[in-house]
Design a protein around this motif. Structure first.
Motif, PDB file in Angstrom:
ATOM      1  N   ARG A  33      -4.532  -8.312 -41.698  1.00  0.00           N
ATOM      2  CA  ARG A  33      -4.075  -9.317 -42.353  1.00  0.00           C
ATOM      3  C   ARG A  33      -5.223 -10.034 -43.856  1.00  0.00           C
ATOM      4  O   ARG A  33      -6.771  -9.979 -43.540  1.00  0.00           O
ATOM      5  CB  ARG A  33      -3.866  -9.991 -41.499  1.00  0.00           C
ATOM      6  CG  ARG A  33      -3.635 -12.296 -41.634  1.00  0.00           C
ATOM      7  CD  ARG A  33      -3.662 -12.552 -40.432  1.00  0.00           C
ATOM      8  NE  ARG A  33      -3.011 -14.019 -41.117  1.00  0.00           N
ATOM      9  CZ  ARG A  33      -3.703 -14.917 -41.095  1.00  0.00           C
ATOM     10  NH1 ARG A  33      -4.824 -14.977 -40.990  1.00  0.00           N
ATOM     11  NH2 ARG A  33      -3.849 -16.290 -41.356  1.00  0.00           N
ATOM     12  N   LEU A  34      -5.068 -11.099 -44.743  1.00  0.00           N
ATOM     13  CA  LEU A  34      -5.706 -11.616 -46.113  1.00  0.00           C
ATOM     14  C   LEU A  34      -6.368 -13.379 -44.933  1.00  0.00           C
ATOM     15  O   LEU A  34      -5.852 -13.357 -44.643  1.00  0.00           O
ATOM     16  CB  LEU A  34      -5.422 -11.394 -46.695  1.00  0.00           C
ATOM     17  CG  LEU A  34      -4.763  -9.789 -47.708  1.00  0.00           C
ATOM     18  CD1 LEU A  34      -4.328 -10.510 -48.940  1.00  0.00           C
ATOM     19  CD2 LEU A  34      -6.656  -9.788 -48.094  1.00  0.00           C
ATOM     20  N   THR A  35      -7.772 -12.791 -45.173  1.00  0.00           N
ATOM     21  CA  THR A  35      -7.968 -14.346 -44.728  1.00  0.00           C
ATOM     22  C   THR A  35      -8.415 -15.262 -45.144  1.00  0.00           C
ATOM     23  O   THR A  35      -8.984 -16.296 -45.578  1.00  0.00           O
ATOM     24  CB  THR A  35      -9.165 -14.024 -44.066  1.00  0.00           C
ATOM     25  OG1 THR A  35     -10.353 -13.404 -44.012  1.00  0.00           O
ATOM     26  CG2 THR A  35      -9.262 -13.045 -42.584  1.00  0.00           C
ATOM     27  N   ALA A  36      -8.444 -14.358 -46.704  1.00  0.00           N
ATOM     28  CA  ALA A  36      -8.910 -15.311 -48.218  1.00  0.00           C
ATOM     29  C   ALA A  36      -8.531 -15.228 -49.475  1.00  0.00           C
ATOM     30  O   ALA A  36      -7.613 -14.003 -49.654  1.00  0.00           O
ATOM     31  CB  ALA A  36      -9.761 -15.203 -47.930  1.00  0.00           C
ATOM     32  N   THR A  66      -3.368 -20.522 -38.422  1.00  0.00           N
ATOM     33  CA  THR A  66      -3.135 -21.339 -40.376  1.00  0.00           C
ATOM     34  C   THR A  66      -4.534 -21.354 -40.945  1.00  0.00           C
ATOM     35  O   THR A  66      -5.543 -21.709 -39.805  1.00  0.00           O
ATOM     36  CB  THR A  66      -2.120 -22.946 -40.559  1.00  0.00           C
ATOM     37  OG1 THR A  66      -2.775 -23.264 -39.913  1.00  0.00           O
ATOM     38  CG2 THR A  66      -1.024 -22.048 -39.367  1.00  0.00           C
ATOM     39  N   LEU A  67      -4.600 -21.529 -42.083  1.00  0.00           N
ATOM     40  CA  LEU A  67      -5.942 -21.489 -42.240  1.00  0.00           C
ATOM     41  C   LEU A  67      -5.425 -22.998 -43.188  1.00  0.00           C
ATOM     42  O   LEU A  67      -4.171 -23.340 -43.869  1.00  0.00           O
ATOM     43  CB  LEU A  67      -6.025 -20.422 -43.994  1.00  0.00           C
ATOM     44  CG  LEU A  67      -6.198 -19.296 -42.675  1.00  0.00           C
ATOM     45  CD1 LEU A  67      -6.559 -17.749 -44.220  1.00  0.00           C
ATOM     46  CD2 LEU A  67      -8.062 -19.530 -42.763  1.00  0.00           C
ATOM     47  N   PRO A  68      -6.119 -23.419 -43.768  1.00  0.00           N
ATOM     48  CA  PRO A  68      -5.878 -25.135 -44.682  1.00  0.00           C
ATOM     49  C   PRO A  68      -5.264 -24.654 -46.284  1.00  0.00           C
ATOM     50  O   PRO A  68      -5.529 -23.544 -46.945  1.00  0.00           O
ATOM     51  CB  PRO A  68      -7.687 -25.466 -45.045  1.00  0.00           C
ATOM     52  CG  PRO A  68      -8.455 -25.241 -43.446  1.00  0.00           C
ATOM     53  CD  PRO A  68      -8.176 -23.899 -43.611  1.00  0.00           C
ATOM     54  N   ALA A  69      -4.929 -25.516 -46.698  1.00  0.00           N
ATOM     55  CA  ALA A  69      -3.749 -25.205 -47.725  1.00  0.00           C
ATOM     56  C   ALA A  69      -5.270 -24.786 -49.202  1.00  0.00           C
ATOM     57  O   ALA A  69      -6.134 -25.580 -48.797  1.00  0.00           O
ATOM     58  CB  ALA A  69      -3.473 -25.479 -47.568  1.00  0.00           C
ATOM     59  N   GLY A  70      -4.815 -23.823 -49.669  1.00  0.00           N
ATOM     60  CA  GLY A  70      -5.265 -24.493 -50.743  1.00  0.00           C
ATOM     61  C   GLY A  70      -6.408 -23.091 -51.528  1.00  0.00           C
ATOM     62  O   GLY A  70      -5.830 -22.089 -50.812  1.00  0.00           O
ATOM     63  N   THR A  71      -7.538 -23.088 -52.159  1.00  0.00           N
ATOM     64  CA  THR A  71      -8.356 -22.044 -52.397  1.00  0.00           C
ATOM     65  C   THR A  71      -9.737 -22.226 -51.442  1.00  0.00           C
ATOM     66  O   THR A  71      -9.701 -23.646 -51.041  1.00  0.00           O
ATOM     67  CB  THR A  71      -8.465 -22.103 -54.008  1.00  0.00           C
ATOM     68  OG1 THR A  71      -7.613 -22.133 -54.837  1.00  0.00           O
ATOM     69  CG2 THR A  71      -9.027 -21.026 -54.278  1.00  0.00           C
ATOM     70  N   LEU A  72      -9.846 -21.079 -51.310  1.00  0.00           N
ATOM     71  CA  LEU A  72     -11.205 -20.847 -50.575  1.00  0.00           C
ATOM     72  C   LEU A  72     -12.667 -20.976 -52.175  1.00  0.00           C
ATOM     73  O   LEU A  72     -13.162 -19.831 -52.141  1.00  0.00           O
ATOM     74  CB  LEU A  72     -11.482 -20.156 -49.740  1.00  0.00           C
ATOM     75  CG  LEU A  72     -12.861 -19.662 -48.898  1.00  0.00           C
ATOM     76  CD1 LEU A  72     -13.253 -21.351 -48.338  1.00  0.00           C
ATOM     77  CD2 LEU A  72     -12.760 -18.426 -47.517  1.00  0.00           C
ATOM     78  N   LEU A  73     -13.338 -21.796 -51.718  1.00  0.00           N
ATOM     79  CA  LEU A  73     -14.357 -22.160 -53.141  1.00  0.00           C
ATOM     80  C   LEU A  73     -15.673 -21.794 -51.897  1.00  0.00           C
ATOM     81  O   LEU A  73     -15.844 -22.175 -51.120  1.00  0.00           O
ATOM     82  CB  LEU A  73     -14.306 -22.985 -53.836  1.00  0.00           C
ATOM     83  CG  LEU A  73     -13.052 -23.899 -54.635  1.00  0.00           C
ATOM     84  CD1 LEU A  73     -13.020 -25.463 -55.423  1.00  0.00           C
ATOM     85  CD2 LEU A  73     -12.424 -22.665 -55.677  1.00  0.00           C
ATOM     86  N   PRO A  76      -6.932 -25.685 -39.436  1.00  0.00           N
ATOM     87  CA  PRO A  76      -5.757 -27.060 -39.080  1.00  0.00           C
ATOM     88  C   PRO A  76      -5.660 -27.162 -37.851  1.00  0.00           C
ATOM     89  O   PRO A  76      -5.907 -25.761 -36.563  1.00  0.00           O
ATOM     90  CB  PRO A  76      -4.803 -25.870 -40.423  1.00  0.00           C
ATOM     91  CG  PRO A  76      -5.391 -25.199 -41.176  1.00  0.00           C
ATOM     92  CD  PRO A  76      -5.940 -24.975 -39.974  1.00  0.00           C
ATOM     93  N   VAL A  77      -4.140 -28.203 -37.109  1.00  0.00           N
ATOM     94  CA  VAL A  77      -4.278 -28.051 -35.953  1.00  0.00           C
ATOM     95  C   VAL A  77      -3.398 -26.709 -34.631  1.00  0.00           C
ATOM     96  O   VAL A  77      -3.473 -26.674 -34.417  1.00  0.00           O
ATOM     97  CB  VAL A  77      -3.469 -29.724 -35.604  1.00  0.00           C
ATOM     98  CG1 VAL A  77      -3.194 -29.535 -34.061  1.00  0.00           C
ATOM     99  CG2 VAL A  77      -4.632 -30.599 -36.029  1.00  0.00           C
ATOM    100  N   LEU A  78      -2.829 -26.936 -36.230  1.00  0.00           N
ATOM    101  CA  LEU A  78      -1.354 -25.593 -35.908  1.00  0.00           C
ATOM    102  C   LEU A  78      -2.410 -24.271 -35.632  1.00  0.00           C
ATOM    103  O   LEU A  78      -3.070 -23.455 -36.807  1.00  0.00           O
ATOM    104  CB  LEU A  78      -0.561 -25.111 -36.735  1.00  0.00           C
ATOM    105  CG  LEU A  78       0.603 -24.550 -37.079  1.00  0.00           C
ATOM    106  CD1 LEU A  78       1.969 -24.602 -35.490  1.00  0.00           C
ATOM    107  CD2 LEU A  78       1.304 -24.600 -38.156  1.00  0.00           C
TER     108      LEU A  78
END
Lengths: 475, 240
Positions: free
Chosen positions: A230-233, B176-183, B171-173
């Motif tokens: 699973r991709l984490t980023a 899941t990961l926050p939306a958008g890009t990791l910078l 996120p509370v859910l």
């Protein structure tokens, strides 16, 4: 300066610089380690030795147009005017070239180190470097971006060697190079190691990849679909050149949800079937679908959903439901839910409306009625009118077995309320849903077989898409 | 982040709130260069914390006037992106006159930056009303407009929207990961520019994410307010 142990001073550290990170993984793989942190000092020295030997061998070719001049030519897009490819090499004898290239790739003596920390990892810098050694750095004769008193970028030996190893982690074209980067470390380890294997072959042979410069986005898509975890980023595609004629860098980013969705589309059986249709949906007479899909994936997720909708509705004007409609529609809805994060209640409402419309069309069993509905997609006013009219017809016609109204107040609002920002997209989804349900219900108007045969003759899968779908493990 | 507790005259059942200074910075044009690529002018999709911190320090009159503990939360949204040609003037170390060069440079249009400060509210209010140095966001030729107002923050999760979130916040859910890009963005840069602290941040340039983030605070509109790491350059270790 930090006092680091001898071993730590030879271990690449992953930093914030994507190109340094690609190089760090390439260096690790050249040293037989899976990740930079597992690279032991002796293996680090061995890996640097490989880089140096390759650079010497390429420099001795002297001429980029020689049969074995590919790596020499490619090096100009990484380390222009370095000892490896300096124009004066043409006049030097072999031993002189060997000496100067090896000297270039040798760690400076500690006495010559500046009083500065590496700008990337903070360890003791061994010198200041510019674009000859670090792709996309400023020339070391300029002082616009370096701290006062620094003659270029202050770098430690491992970070500098990461940049020397960078080409091995890239797709080499002889011109701009292509690197894939992610903050997902497992993805980096896997994709860079594969790329290093291939690059080493071409560097050792001194010849270019016979597959030429495959479409850059396609490279990213193939790597995603080959990834097991699973991709984490998300994933970044960097196309860059450090050539003397002008440094260039283009960065395209794909967010994690879309990257993971594309990966899963190769893993889940139902989605694999839909993926073939997805490629068809993106194919053009002059362009394989894989190229169109990969480009849309980096530009906008909505373009992928739009391509699905267009494909599913392309022949509705002839009353035909394609055999791959259900698989593609399901894949499209998974995209909308998992990537576009559309509200599930709204999707349920739109799918319910699609089911009702499909039931009405099935009862009518007329290609003409289907064409009529499809024609309304381009004009919201006509679709609104069509739905309102059929809503009343369905209530009055006893042959039609729809349960409840054809369309509810909430569904109507989602499709046509000017306050709903995505109403146009909801209308596309409605049609996707209608086509999916018609396919499930076996919608077969009288002239279907004739038209389907015509379509089969008109449309053949692109050869490149067939190869991609059947041979995804090839890197 | 220490907090100024809310007055005692609120309902005893209401969750405790804190007072914060909400700073809204708007500019028609913003350009924040990615410092990793000196040879090309690649723009970031949002100002890094170090840039915002620098703007606050400019208002205060320099880092000497700013508390070591300074932290803030921020959100950023731009209505559009573009690329322009700028004249680059190389500064030649040898003293020779270098030829100016046109270079492409990315920019963001219709930008709105929101910063929440919860410490020294009154002091920051005064500083931002009468800044010591001009306030800019990445382009020296463009000044920004700054407004401030006091708001109440309540504890608990908030909507992601256009928030800049430190990596690791979820996120509370679950799952899941926050939306958008990791910078990876600079959090703090030493005054001599020799050392930089880099951290990971999530940012959704669309600002449309409705994901509930497990934030420490949320504002009156339900937006997540997540304090970023300390930004004062004096907190950078002398040597990593």
């Amino acid at each position: 300066m930090s006092h680091v142990g001898h071993d730590e001073g030879k271990r690449p550290v992953l930093t914030a610089h994507p190109l340094q990170r690609v190089g760090a993984y390439a260096l690790a793989f050249l040293g037989g380690a899976h990740t930079p942190e597992h690279l032991v000092p002796s293996a680090f020295d061995d890996a640097v030795g490989v880089l140096t030997d390759d650079a010497v061998r390429a420099a001795l070719v002297r001429d980029t147009k020689h049969d074995q001049g590919f790596w020499l030519k490619a090096s100009m897009s990484f380390f222009p005017n370095s000892k490896m490819n300096h124009p004066s090499n043409a006049k030097k004898d072999k031993e002189e070239i060997r000496t100067t290239v090896r000297s270039w790739r040798t760690c400076p003596e500690p006495g010559a180190w500046p009083e500065a920390a590496c700008v990337l990892c903070g360890r003791a810098a061994v010198g200041f470097y510019g674009k000859k050694d670090v792709p996309l750095a400023e020339s070391d004769v300029y002082r616009n971006t370096t701290p006062r008193g620094h003659q270029g970028l202050a770098l430690c030996w491992p970070c500098l060697c990461c940049f020397y190893a960078l080409p091995y982690g890239c797709r080499l074209t002889g011109g701009p190079s292509i690197a894939l980067h992610s903050w997902d470390e497992r993805f980096m380890a896997r994709t860079v190691s594969r790329r290093v294997e291939r690059s080493r072959q071409f560097i050792a042979l001194g010849t270019a990849d016979p597959r030429g410069g495959s479409d850059r986005e396609t490279i990213a898509l193939r790597a995603l679909r080959d990834h097991d975890d699973r991709l984490t980023a998300g994933v970044e595609l960097l196309v860059f050149s450090n050539n003397n004629r002008g440094q260039t860098l283009e960065i395209q980013s794909m967010d994690q949800p879309l990257a993971e969705w594309l990966r899963l589309s190769a893993r889940l059986p139902a989605r694999r079937r839909g993926f073939r249709a997805l490629l068809r949906a993106h194919a053009r007479p002059d362009r394989p679908g894989i190229v169109g899909l990969a480009r849309n994936a980096f530009r906008s997720t909505e373009l992928i959903a739009g391509a699905c909708a267009r494909y599913l509705t392309r022949h509705l004007d002839r009353g035909v439901i394609r055999s791959d409609s259900a698989d593609l529609a399901e894949l499209c809805f998974s995209l909308v839910i998992e990537v576009m994060r559309m509200n599930l209640n709204e999707i349920d409402e739109i799918r319910a409306a699609g089911g009702q419309v499909a039931a009405w069309l099935t009862a009518e069993n007329s290609a003409g009625k289907l064409r009529e509905f499809n024609a309304t997609l381009k004009e919201p006013k006509r679709m609104r009118h069509w739905l309102m009219r059929r809503n009343l017809d369905a209530l009055l016609d006893s042959r039609i077995s729809t349960e409840g109204p054809l369309i509810t107040e909430e569904q109507f609002r989602l499709l046509f309320d000017p306050e709903v920002e995505q109403a146009w997209f909801h209308r596309q989804l409605l049609v996707v849903s209608v086509v999916q349900r018609l396919h499930e219900q076996g919608f077969r108007p009288a002239d279907r077989a004739e038209i389907a045969a015509e379509l089969a003759a008109e449309e053949q899968d692109q050869p490149e898409d067939l190869v991609f779908a059947s041979d995804e493990k090839e890197s | 982040m220490t907090a100024t507790e809310s007055p005692d005259d609120v309902s005893p059942n209401a969750p405790p709130t804190i007072q914060a200074l909400e700073v809204t910075v708007t500019a028609p044009l913003v350009s924040v260069r990615n410092p990793l690529y000196a040879g090309v002018q690649v723009a970031l999709p949002c100002p890094p914390p170090s840039t915002v911190a620098g703007m606050l320090a400019a208002a205060a009159g320099g880092w000497g006037a700013v508390s070591l503990e300074t932290r803030f939360a921020m959100a950023f949204h731009a209505r559009g992106v573009g690329v322009d040609l700028e004249t680059y003037h190389p500064l030649d170390a040898s003293g020779k006159k270098a030829d100016p060069t046109p270079r492409e440079r990315g920019f963001l249009t219709g930008a709105t930056l929101t910063v929440w400060l919860t410490d020294e509210i009154g002091s920051w209010e005064r500083r931002l009303r009468r800044p010591v140095w001009p306030l800019r966001l990445g382009r020296s030729q463009d000044l920004v407009r700054v407004t401030t107002r006091r708001v109440s923050l309540r504890p608990g999760p908030g909507r992601q929207g256009s928030a800049l979130l430190p990596e690791g916040i979820a996120p509370v859910l679950a799952g899941t990961l926050p939306a958008g890009t990791l910078l990876r963005l600079p959090t703090a840069i030493s005054p001599d520019r020799q050392r930089t602290r880099w951290d990971g941040y999530h940012f959704d340039a669309s600002g449309r994410s409705d994901l509930l983030i497990g934030a420490e605070w949320s504002d009156e509109q339900g937006r997540a307010v997540v304090p970023l790491p300390p930004v004062h350059p004096a907190r950078l270790p002398a040597v990593v």
